[in-house]
Structures are given as C-alpha cells and as structure tokens.
Design a protein around this motif. Structure first.
Motif, PDB file in Angstrom:
ATOM      1  N   ASN A 182      81.194  96.555  82.480  1.00  0.00           N
ATOM      2  CA  ASN A 182      80.431  96.888  83.679  1.00  0.00           C
ATOM      3  C   ASN A 182      79.581  95.731  84.184  1.00  0.00           C
ATOM      4  OD1 ASN A 182      78.620  96.955  81.629  1.00  0.00           O
ATOM      5  ND2 ASN A 182      77.640  98.864  82.224  1.00  0.00           N
ATOM      6  N   GLY A 183      79.791  94.538  83.635  1.00  0.00           N
ATOM      7  CA  GLY A 183      79.031  93.370  84.053  1.00  0.00           C
ATOM      8  C   GLY A 183      79.841  92.429  84.924  1.00  0.00           C
ATOM      9  N   VAL A 184      79.165  91.757  85.859  1.00  0.00           N
ATOM     10  CA  VAL A 184      79.821  90.814  86.763  1.00  0.00           C
ATOM     11  C   VAL A 184      79.969  89.462  86.072  1.00  0.00           C
ATOM     12  CG1 VAL A 184      79.639  89.567  88.939  1.00  0.00           C
ATOM     13  CG2 VAL A 184      78.937  91.968  88.814  1.00  0.00           C
ATOM     14  N   VAL A 185      81.208  88.944  86.034  1.00  0.00           N
ATOM     15  CA  VAL A 185      81.478  87.632  85.459  1.00  0.00           C
ATOM     16  C   VAL A 185      81.450  86.550  86.530  1.00  0.00           C
ATOM     17  CG1 VAL A 185      83.215  86.230  84.269  1.00  0.00           C
ATOM     18  CG2 VAL A 185      82.847  88.602  83.578  1.00  0.00           C
ATOM     19  N   ASP A 186      82.048  86.864  87.685  1.00  0.00           N
ATOM     20  CA  ASP A 186      82.154  85.873  88.759  1.00  0.00           C
ATOM     21  C   ASP A 186      82.155  86.593  90.095  1.00  0.00           C
ATOM     22  OD1 ASP A 186      84.476  83.064  89.383  1.00  0.00           O
ATOM     23  OD2 ASP A 186      82.851  83.876  90.593  1.00  0.00           O
ATOM     24  N   ASP A 187      81.165  86.341  90.908  1.00  0.00           N
ATOM     25  CA  ASP A 187      81.150  86.886  92.280  1.00  0.00           C
ATOM     26  C   ASP A 187      80.849  85.770  93.272  1.00  0.00           C
ATOM     27  OD1 ASP A 187      77.825  88.471  92.361  1.00  0.00           O
ATOM     28  OD2 ASP A 187      78.497  86.456  91.834  1.00  0.00           O
ATOM     29  N   SER A 188      81.196  84.548  92.902  1.00  0.00           N
ATOM     30  CA  SER A 188      80.856  83.392  93.733  1.00  0.00           C
ATOM     31  C   SER A 188      81.560  83.400  95.089  1.00  0.00           C
ATOM     32  CB  SER A 188      81.199  82.099  92.989  1.00  0.00           C
ATOM     33  OG  SER A 188      82.567  82.060  92.640  1.00  0.00           O
ATOM     34  N   GLN A 189      82.711  84.075  95.204  1.00  0.00           N
ATOM     35  CA  GLN A 189      83.457  84.113  96.463  1.00  0.00           C
ATOM     36  C   GLN A 189      83.218  85.402  97.254  1.00  0.00           C
ATOM     37  OE1 GLN A 189      85.402  81.509  97.560  1.00  0.00           O
ATOM     38  NE2 GLN A 189      84.706  80.380  95.772  1.00  0.00           N
ATOM     39  N   LEU A 190      82.333  86.239  96.792  1.00  0.00           N
ATOM     40  CA  LEU A 190      82.079  87.516  97.472  1.00  0.00           C
ATOM     41  C   LEU A 190      81.041  87.322  98.584  1.00  0.00           C
ATOM     42  CD1 LEU A 190      82.791  90.619  97.096  1.00  0.00           C
ATOM     43  CD2 LEU A 190      80.548  90.789  95.984  1.00  0.00           C
ATOM     44  N   PRO A 191      81.381  87.675  99.826  1.00  0.00           N
ATOM     45  CA  PRO A 191      80.393  87.565 100.929  1.00  0.00           C
ATOM     46  C   PRO A 191      79.333  88.650 100.777  1.00  0.00           C
ATOM     47  CG  PRO A 191      82.672  87.635 101.751  1.00  0.00           C
ATOM     48  CD  PRO A 191      82.701  88.086 100.309  1.00  0.00           C
ATOM     49  N   LYS A 192      78.296  88.318 100.089  1.00  0.00           N
ATOM     50  CA  LYS A 192      77.347  89.342  99.636  1.00  0.00           C
ATOM     51  C   LYS A 192      76.534  89.970 100.763  1.00  0.00           C
ATOM     52  CE  LYS A 192      76.963  87.099  95.129  1.00  0.00           C
ATOM     53  NZ  LYS A 192      77.818  85.947  95.515  1.00  0.00           N
ATOM     54  N   ASP A 193      76.556  89.354 101.942  1.00  0.00           N
ATOM     55  CA  ASP A 193      75.833  89.966 103.056  1.00  0.00           C
ATOM     56  C   ASP A 193      76.534  91.227 103.550  1.00  0.00           C
ATOM     57  OD1 ASP A 193      77.080  88.064 105.891  1.00  0.00           O
ATOM     58  OD2 ASP A 193      77.994  88.432 103.933  1.00  0.00           O
ATOM     59  N   ARG A 194      77.814  91.372 103.234  1.00  0.00           N
ATOM     60  CA  ARG A 194      78.549  92.538 103.735  1.00  0.00           C
ATOM     61  C   ARG A 194      79.417  93.219 102.688  1.00  0.00           C
ATOM     62  NH1 ARG A 194      82.264  91.756 106.875  1.00  0.00           N
ATOM     63  NH2 ARG A 194      82.689  89.552 106.468  1.00  0.00           N
ATOM     64  N   PHE A 195      79.731  92.525 101.628  1.00  0.00           N
ATOM     65  CA  PHE A 195      80.591  93.084 100.582  1.00  0.00           C
ATOM     66  C   PHE A 195      79.738  93.412  99.357  1.00  0.00           C
ATOM     67  CE2 PHE A 195      85.140  92.020 101.678  1.00  0.00           C
ATOM     68  CZ  PHE A 195      84.890  91.497 102.924  1.00  0.00           C
ATOM     69  N   SER A 196      80.073  94.529  98.720  1.00  0.00           N
ATOM     70  CA  SER A 196      79.455  94.871  97.448  1.00  0.00           C
ATOM     71  C   SER A 196      80.496  95.548  96.569  1.00  0.00           C
ATOM     72  CB  SER A 196      78.245  95.783  97.652  1.00  0.00           C
ATOM     73  OG  SER A 196      78.652  97.032  98.201  1.00  0.00           O
ATOM     74  N   ALA A 197      80.305  95.441  95.277  1.00  0.00           N
ATOM     75  CA  ALA A 197      81.234  96.072  94.343  1.00  0.00           C
ATOM     76  C   ALA A 197      80.463  96.505  93.121  1.00  0.00           C
ATOM     77  CB  ALA A 197      82.354  95.110  93.954  1.00  0.00           C
TER      78      ALA A 197
END
Lengths: 116, 114
Positions: free
Chosen positions: B52-67
């Motif tokens: 349940n932990g995030v390893v890599d979210d460097s490419q996620l557009p965090k202003d609009r995407f969430s997971a």
C-alpha cells in the motif's frame, strides 16, 4: 534522456516466414528486459523476458537475443502466423530493480503485419 | 490464474469533469503499476505501489491525478479535472515483487475527453 527505441516502425512478413524485431536501448546499467505483444484494443501481453546475465532465451516459437556490447535486443518469431500480427514493444529497467522497484521504460513499438 | 482486472473498459467525459479507474491485480502480486498509453506510443509509468506504499510517482501529474491502494490489493486512479490531453488508455499492471519478476498488464481503461 534514456530511451528504448525500435529500428523499424513497421514490419511485413509472409505467413510461415521467420520475423525479427529489433530494439536498441541506451542505458548500459539496464539488467532486465521484456518483450510485449499488444493487439488492437487490448493491453500488452507478456511474451518473454531476459536478464542481463544471459544472451539468449527461448520460448515457444520465440527467441530473445541480448547483445550488451552494442545495447541491442531482438525478438525472433519462428513460422510467423496471422495471429502474430500486433504491435511489439520492448521494455527495459533502467537501473537495478532492487533500487528502482521494477520500473519499465517502453519504446514506441513495431507493428508486425503477417500476410497470408 | 485470473489476470489483472480493470474497469470501466471505456469512458467518455467532458473536459473538467472527473473520472476514476479501478484495478484488481493478480492474486498475490505485491507490486502494482498504473501506466498511461497515448495512441501510437508505448506505455508510460504514472505510479508504482509496493503493497500500500508508493514507490515511484515521479511521472504522475499530481495537480490532477491521484491514486491509492489503501489495503494493498485493489487500486484506484482518479483524474480531476480532466483535460483533452488525458485521452489515453490507462493500464494497470502487477508483479509478484519488484525484484526480478515479470510484469503483467490488464486490458486497460480507454478514456476519451471531449
């Protein structure tokens, strides 16, 4: 930047012939490679993988060759069938997986067309 | 063995609306990935989870995407607000663990933003 690229965007072969799909990678530290097949409207399907401590691996009708000297990967399909028509992607891990968690970088793909 | 399950398979929304995609990985697979595939291109990693932990979210557009992957099994990917350039296939994938195992993909969720 780092990239995985394919030499040819399209490949057309006659049914029954052997197909060779090529891929170049740029990071010499990459240690794991996968070939995927993607048919129209579907997700990528795992075909075969190879680790950097090997130079050849065979599956059912498929063989992957890895040349680390020139950073080149190829997928050979024996006796190509119409059902093999799809886009083929190679993917690499750009760093040791234990540190990067298995992140794959994909190329743009080669479209294989099999003529009956 | 069941594969990676995704839903919905197809979604059409207007720009500025929101959308959510769901993924159920292969049973026993601790690592889960979300990839974005734009037509004619190879998949691009958005986010990777280990349990349940995030390893890599460097490419996620965090202003609009969430997971999220709250219980370490299923995962949801949300886009809010959607832009026209978000039109793509959102692929979920899983592997048994992040070191030395093959990664298997679902059939994808096809998003069209109009």
């Amino acid at each position: 930047g780092e990239s995985v690229g394919l030499h040819l965007p399209t490949l057309s072969v006659q049914e029954g012939d052997n197909s060779i799909i090529n891929c170049a990678y740029s990071n010499s530290a990459s240690d794991y490679f996968i070939w995927y097949k993607q048919e129209s409207g579907k997700g990528p399907q795992f075909i075969i993988d190879i680790r950097s401590n090997m130079d050849k691996r065979q599956g059912q009708r498929v063989t992957v060759l890895l040349n680390k000297t020139v950073k080149h990967l190829s997928l050979q399909i024996a006796a190509t069938q119409p059902g093999d028509s799809a886009v083929y992607f190679c993917a690499e891990t750009p760093a040791p997986r234990r540190n990067q968690g298995g992140k794959l970088i994909f190329g743009q793909g080669t479209e294989l067309s099999v003529k009956p | 063995e069941a594969g990676v399950a995704q839903s919905p398979r197809y979604k059409i929304i207007e720009k500025r609306q929101s959308v959510a995609f769901w993924c159920n990985p292969i049973s026993g697979h601790a690592t889960l990935y979300w990839y974005q595939q734009i037509l004619g291109q190879g998949p691009k990693l958005l986010i990777q989870f280990q349990n349940n932990g995030v390893v890599d979210d460097s490419q996620l557009p965090k202003d609009r995407f969430s997971a999220e992957r709250l219980k370490g099994v299923d995962s949801t990917l949300k886009i809010q607000p959607a832009k026209l350039e978000d039109s793509a296939v959102y692929l979920c994938a899983s592997s048994r663990n992040p070191t030395g195992d093959a990664i298997y993909f679902g059939e994808g969720s096809w998003l069209t933003v109009v």
